[in-house]
Design an enzyme around this catalytic site. Sequence first.
Site, PDB file in Angstrom:
ATOM      1  N   CYS A 109       0.827  -1.209   0.000  1.00 41.49           N
ATOM      2  CA  CYS A 109       0.000   0.000   0.000  1.00 41.49           C
ATOM      3  C   CYS A 109       0.863   1.260   0.000  1.00 41.49           C
ATOM      4  CB  CYS A 109      -0.972   0.005   1.167  1.00 41.49           C
ATOM      5  SG  CYS A 109      -0.305  -0.649   2.681  1.00 41.49           S
ATOM      6  N   HIS A 166      -1.028   1.015   7.500  1.00 43.32           N
ATOM      7  CA  HIS A 166      -1.671   1.128   6.210  1.00 43.32           C
ATOM      8  C   HIS A 166      -1.325   2.491   5.630  1.00 43.32           C
ATOM      9  CE1 HIS A 166      -4.462   0.546   3.080  1.00 43.32           C
ATOM     10  NE2 HIS A 166      -5.381   1.363   3.531  1.00 43.32           N
ATOM     11  N   ASP A 207      -7.166   4.843  -1.775  1.00 40.57           N
ATOM     12  CA  ASP A 207      -6.893   3.848  -0.737  1.00 40.57           C
ATOM     13  C   ASP A 207      -6.884   2.481  -1.411  1.00 40.57           C
ATOM     14  OD1 ASP A 207      -6.784   2.211   1.403  1.00 40.57           O
ATOM     15  OD2 ASP A 207      -8.424   3.116   2.522  1.00 40.57           O
TER      16      ASP A 207
END
Length: 1120
Positions: A212, A459, A476
């Site tokens: 991510c 994250h 995201d």
Amino acid sequence: MTLMTPPPLDQQQQQQQPDDDEMLVPHTDFPEGPQPMEVAQAETANTVDTQAVDDPPSARFTWTIENFSRLNNKKLYSDTFFVGGYKWRILIFPKGNNVDHLSMYLDVADSATLPYGWSRYAQFSLSVINQIHNKYSIRKETQHQFNARESDWGFTSFMPLGELYDPGRGYLVNDTCIVEADVAVRRVVDYWSHDSKKETGYVGLKNQGATCYMNSLLQTLYHIPYFRKAVYHMPTTENDMPSGSIPLALQSLFYKLQYSDTSVATKELTKSFGWDTYDSFMQHDVQELNRVLCEKLEDKMKGTVVEGTIQQLFEGHHMNYIECINVDYKSTRKESFYDLQLDVKGCRDVYASFDKYVEVERLEGDNKYHAEQYGLQDARKGVLFIDFPPVLQLQLKRFEYDFMRDTMVKINDRYEFPLQLDLDRENGKYLSPDADRSVRNLYTLHSVLVHSGGVHGGHYYAFIRPTLSDQWFKFDDERVTKEDVKRALEEQYGGEEELPPTNPGFNNSPFKFTKYSNAYMLVYIRESDKDKIICNVDEKDIAEHLRIRLKKEQEEKEQKRKEKAEAHLYTIIKVARNEDLLEQIGRDIYFDLVDHEKVHSFRIQKQMPFNVFKEEVAKEFGIPVQFQRFWFWAKRQNHTYRPNRPLTPQEEVQSVGQLREVSNKANNAELKLFLEVELGQDLKPVPPPEKTKEDILLFFKLYEPLKEMLQYVGRLFVKGSGKPVEILAKLNEMAGFSPDEEIEIYEEIKFEPNIMCERIDKKATFRASQLEDGDIICFQKSAQVGSSDQCRYPDVPSFLEYVHNRQVVRFRSLEKPKEDEFCLELSKNHNYDDVVERVAQHLGLEDPSKIRLTSHNCYSQQPKPQPIKYRGVEHLSDMLVHYNQSSDILYYEVLDIPLPELQGLKTLKVAFHHATKDEVVIHTIRLPKQSTVGDVINDLKTKVELSDPNAELRLLEVFYHKIYKIFPLSEKIENINDQYWTLRAEEIPEEEKNLDPHDRLIHVYHFMKDTAQNQVQNFGEPFFLVIHEGETLAEVKVRIQKKLQVPDEEFSKWKFAFLSLGRPEYLQDSDIVSNRFQRRDVYGAWEQYLGLEHTDNAPKRSYAANQNRHTFEKPVKIYN
């Protein structure tokens, strides 16, 4: 995605995460499928801090668990409590969920009865309270979207069991443990039904498992159109492969982001970086990735039309200078940068960080500057900016190394950043004299990259406004949403969020959550360059070969999608032939006849009549339709899978779909068939013989003991009333033996869970031997007298037994647990002695009992903490099993004494501190388990050099630079744990032996104050000191300086304080020290001590068990 996201359920078993205390996972019990749970209720008390309010959006729940160490149940649930309209409870594993840590989760109490598709989102923290000193309570925070698949969430490794169960630590007092949950329920977002392209015009990037941070950076770079255009214009050719070419992989990715309707995968790009394992992602951070990517592209752009683009966009320059104050001398050095690292700690906003960046440092005193021809001079040192780039990348230093705690920490402090950044402010205070003042350094915020989570996992996502309009978007991973400016800016400043009191009027203090989602990278674009950078990029910027390739890829993807959508209209038919059996038996498989995954498969429309399908087969294999006969396969009760019966003429006119239903009601995906083709004398196909009920189709395997080889040799029809003796000549012919060779025949009956292979009576009829269609006969030459000695496996059953149980084990030295050292082929049935004997033999070791083995933990991919006891397991198969997982790894170590002898001994590592010499020597003491501390000291006396032959020794327990215990001489050593703390032996000073009734023996520790944490950090070697009644601090200091041999200049900087429970009260030279130390035995005497405050400037080095040692330490030698 994040490191916090659990793997799909079918993978959870394989990848319980490595030991990482911030790893968040749903709790999973490892046996497959739901298990009925009997959870005993311990004697517990539960309270919720919201008395009259039934249903607050946030609340604190306290759970008091009594008789904690006597809990026998594997898992334990708290009572249910209500927050935000939902029922919750805490789930703990008192002895760890298959780890040596306490495991703790928040659980949706009524998940089993909730309607289909439920989900709820909560931000929460779980704590274990320290009942001696609250500041040492352990608290961990996270957030999660709970649903049917993940109805609990939390920390598998919450805290080490060694810490929890140590009564001196304060987590268990009177065998009672206090656990708290702070829960805040948030609004739920329906994640899956969101169509990013439709809602926002943009698509996201798929997450590969830990990427991510890369996704957020790639989206940011993609949304700098000038950069994207330059990437498109990099020369690539149609012969390049994206996985081997960074430019092509990036072009391909950007093209898909621009034109695809769904989220885009990044695998090709990561492969082009040379990252093809999970590890490689774990080893990088976003800043490093940014630099590596830009450097690679800069290199690839050289000599092309886009050469210099990276520098034009991102490169700025600053000037490092040193300027003498008293003489006319100045030294300057120009340096370039692609990004700037700004301090967050101690800075309220970006401007404060820039102020700090250009702060002037004075070089004076001991730190004077050596100027050429002028010698040592007082000087000013600093940095000023010559120019800033059009695209300014600011890395915020959210992660830094904490020297006090010897670990990385994340700084979640509040840190503001503006929508418009003016770097010309205050008359250009950041600019060097050489800067071009005609350039206006006014910047607009383009993107905010966010990290949510702790230092060990988290994250990443990004807020971007692609056209610099007022509309922000959140990228995201796969999901893109529209967001307002408040979400992109203020909510990413960090700091703390206070949840409103749930019931005003009651005394329930609001609780605060650290906002651990905060910005860690900012991208600003200069106003004057805005139009150039936010430019138009369309198809004509993309090379034609790339457009053709990507359109083709898109079409193939569409074709696959279509096939998937139409899958219900088709049947897969898998056709096994004689050729497959010949190829596979003895190579890929030994039992049964074929691996159906490796045979030819056809994708056929369900409506197609089977007769028409036969024409497809004729085309594929060149066997005319009239020579084909197909058999159904059937799974037998003993779990073997064999051809069962031929298709009837009536079945052959049915559709493929109907036949599939007939053959396999349970698994409707595939139709498996065996194609029987008979060959004539000329090896050309002939029509299949008619099959009556009397005919049995048998398959034959030949075993050759000398070669240890099994192979398929063919099939035959026999009559049920016939006898094996009638076909012996035929079998000899199939094997290439002489016609009258004596052979033995066996039936292969089954192989799971055990081998069943029985000799067939050659004179009995096939029917009497219960043979039927699809049975397998194995045969071999009859053993000659004495020949069986030459073979390891003289007959078919022994060979099949060997194949079934053989296991190649990878052995690793326990000292190098990541590297395979050697492999041995063993049998799962080998007992403990067989295994160690083979290892000893391989290592050339005479005594196998000196080998100690340790099993492998499949979840942590590490050795298990406890080795295998001598003859502690029955078979090799038991050594390789970890819960329901099987491994092929064992760790070994070579001991200096036999293991059975060692198991009767206790081994302790003791650090001996010499009374007069400046050294520490670590000794390994090995004594029978029933020995006492007195025996340890007597043993140690024979090994160490004493200052006096009559010196007395004592043994201390030292943990994190405090003395917790002096061991009584009579204490048994069996329960002493040197894994978590250091055992220290030292001579008892004479002054301590002859204490006056008014003298006191006090603890003396070194300490520093950590202002950020507002707490005291101890370091160095703690010691005892006798203080006499009426003695002043000035007198005590003289004795301390002499004891520690600290030079005057250094000692003059030290401060002295009385500390109780971590709070220092500073002492004056005239203070009477003994007045502070009361005679009563307080609980935890180590919490009252005389503290020596000074800096710890010794280099860190690893020492003993799990501790770092600091200053005022002696050099360490290790003798084992």
